[in-house]
Design a protein around this motif. Structure first.
Motif, PDB file in Angstrom:
ATOM      1  N   SER A 144     -15.891 -30.396  -1.153  1.00  0.00           N
ATOM      2  CA  SER A 144     -17.056 -29.825  -1.828  1.00  0.00           C
ATOM      3  C   SER A 144     -16.752 -28.548  -2.599  1.00  0.00           C
ATOM      4  O   SER A 144     -17.656 -28.001  -3.224  1.00  0.00           O
ATOM      5  CB  SER A 144     -18.154 -29.534  -0.801  1.00  0.00           C
ATOM      6  N   GLY A 145     -15.531 -28.062  -2.507  1.00  0.00           N
ATOM      7  CA  GLY A 145     -15.217 -26.809  -3.191  1.00  0.00           C
ATOM      8  C   GLY A 145     -15.914 -25.620  -2.549  1.00  0.00           C
ATOM      9  O   GLY A 145     -16.273 -24.662  -3.218  1.00  0.00           O
ATOM     10  N   GLY A 146     -16.135 -25.703  -1.228  1.00  0.00           N
ATOM     11  CA  GLY A 146     -16.768 -24.605  -0.504  1.00  0.00           C
ATOM     12  C   GLY A 146     -18.280 -24.640  -0.515  1.00  0.00           C
ATOM     13  O   GLY A 146     -18.931 -23.691  -0.088  1.00  0.00           O
ATOM     14  N   LYS A 147     -18.861 -25.736  -0.972  1.00  0.00           N
ATOM     15  CA  LYS A 147     -20.322 -25.811  -1.093  1.00  0.00           C
ATOM     16  C   LYS A 147     -20.982 -26.639   0.010  1.00  0.00           C
ATOM     17  O   LYS A 147     -22.125 -27.037  -0.121  1.00  0.00           O
ATOM     18  CB  LYS A 147     -20.691 -26.378  -2.459  1.00  0.00           C
ATOM     19  N   LEU A 148     -20.271 -26.892   1.093  1.00  0.00           N
ATOM     20  CA  LEU A 148     -20.830 -27.660   2.203  1.00  0.00           C
ATOM     21  C   LEU A 148     -21.537 -26.694   3.149  1.00  0.00           C
ATOM     22  O   LEU A 148     -20.887 -25.902   3.829  1.00  0.00           O
ATOM     23  CB  LEU A 148     -19.709 -28.411   2.939  1.00  0.00           C
ATOM     24  N   ASP A 149     -22.875 -26.731   3.170  1.00  0.00           N
ATOM     25  CA  ASP A 149     -23.600 -25.806   4.046  1.00  0.00           C
ATOM     26  C   ASP A 149     -23.699 -26.373   5.455  1.00  0.00           C
ATOM     27  O   ASP A 149     -23.301 -27.511   5.717  1.00  0.00           O
ATOM     28  CB  ASP A 149     -24.974 -25.450   3.464  1.00  0.00           C
ATOM     29  N   LEU A 175     -16.921 -32.971  14.863  1.00  0.00           N
ATOM     30  CA  LEU A 175     -16.262 -32.860  13.566  1.00  0.00           C
ATOM     31  C   LEU A 175     -15.932 -31.404  13.270  1.00  0.00           C
ATOM     32  O   LEU A 175     -16.792 -30.534  13.403  1.00  0.00           O
ATOM     33  CB  LEU A 175     -17.194 -33.414  12.473  1.00  0.00           C
ATOM     34  N   LYS A 176     -14.698 -31.146  12.898  1.00  0.00           N
ATOM     35  CA  LYS A 176     -14.265 -29.835  12.414  1.00  0.00           C
ATOM     36  C   LYS A 176     -14.062 -29.982  10.918  1.00  0.00           C
ATOM     37  O   LYS A 176     -13.281 -30.829  10.478  1.00  0.00           O
ATOM     38  CB  LYS A 176     -12.949 -29.408  13.070  1.00  0.00           C
ATOM     39  N   VAL A 177     -14.750 -29.182  10.140  1.00  0.00           N
ATOM     40  CA  VAL A 177     -14.649 -29.251   8.691  1.00  0.00           C
ATOM     41  C   VAL A 177     -13.730 -28.144   8.209  1.00  0.00           C
ATOM     42  O   VAL A 177     -13.946 -26.967   8.517  1.00  0.00           O
ATOM     43  CB  VAL A 177     -16.028 -29.138   8.011  1.00  0.00           C
ATOM     44  N   LEU A 178     -12.678 -28.534   7.484  1.00  0.00           N
ATOM     45  CA  LEU A 178     -11.772 -27.543   6.915  1.00  0.00           C
ATOM     46  C   LEU A 178     -12.161 -27.251   5.495  1.00  0.00           C
ATOM     47  O   LEU A 178     -12.571 -28.101   4.764  1.00  0.00           O
ATOM     48  CB  LEU A 178     -10.330 -28.073   6.935  1.00  0.00           C
TER      49      LEU A 178
END
Length: 178
Positions: A144-149, A175-178
């Motif tokens: 997401s380019g850092g746009k995952l809230d 789930l771990k989101v990197l």
């Protein structure tokens, strides 16, 4: 940095043909861990490349787990090499937390990043872990380019858990989101 996959988004360009740095010895890894523990580090993270390709991994994990200072050992793997033998070993490691990389809960999307056949091998590895009561965390690299809230991440975790259970009869911790 050696890996049995060549993921399109790998930061380190790991692959089976990697010829850069040589593998660390068990003694060197133990020395680093001992030094870290002397400085108050209690949680250790093992990653790669693919750590299951590192011949001394079992011996090192056993040494690390035997250190009284060690609270947790987190191992990040792509899961494709987990078989009955590895799953049994992991099941005997009380301080070990497993994280397995997947790029999606669908075979087509995951394999487009990680290579053909990788999804099925990873699912097979998770099934071996589940047989021993181990529910690994899934590591997902956000595109997401850092746009995952936070709400999107919670929804994505729900989708992973639901789809993997429904379609493959496997259980994950989260789930771990990197």
């Amino acid at each position: 940095f050696r890996c049995n996959l060549a993921c399109s988004h790998c930061l380190f360009e790991c692959s089976s043909s990697y010829t850069g740095f040589p593998d660390m010895t068990t003694e060197a890894a133990t020395r680093y861990a001992t030094d870290a523990a002397a400085h108050g580090i209690t949680n250790f993270y093992i990653t790669g490349g693919e750590p299951l390709l590192w011949q001394p991994l079992r011996r090192f994990v056993q040494r690390l787990a035997a250190m009284p200072e060690t609270a947790t050992i987190t191992l990040l793997t792509n899961g494709t090499l987990i078989n009955e033998d590895w799953a049994t070993f992991f099941g005997g490691c009380e301080k070990l937390s497993l994280r397995i990389s997947l790029e999606c809960y669908t075979e087509q999307t995951n394999d487009s990043y990680r290579g053909a056949g990788s999804f099925r091998k990873t699912v097979s590895g998770i099934k071996e872990l589940n047989k021993r009561g181990i529910q690994p965390w899934i590591c997902y690299t956000s595109k997401s380019g850092g746009k995952l809230d936070i709400d999107d991440a919670k929804s994505l975790e729900h989708d992973f858990k639901t789809a993997l259970h429904r379609d493959h009869s496997i259980e994950i911790h989260g789930l771990k989101v990197l």
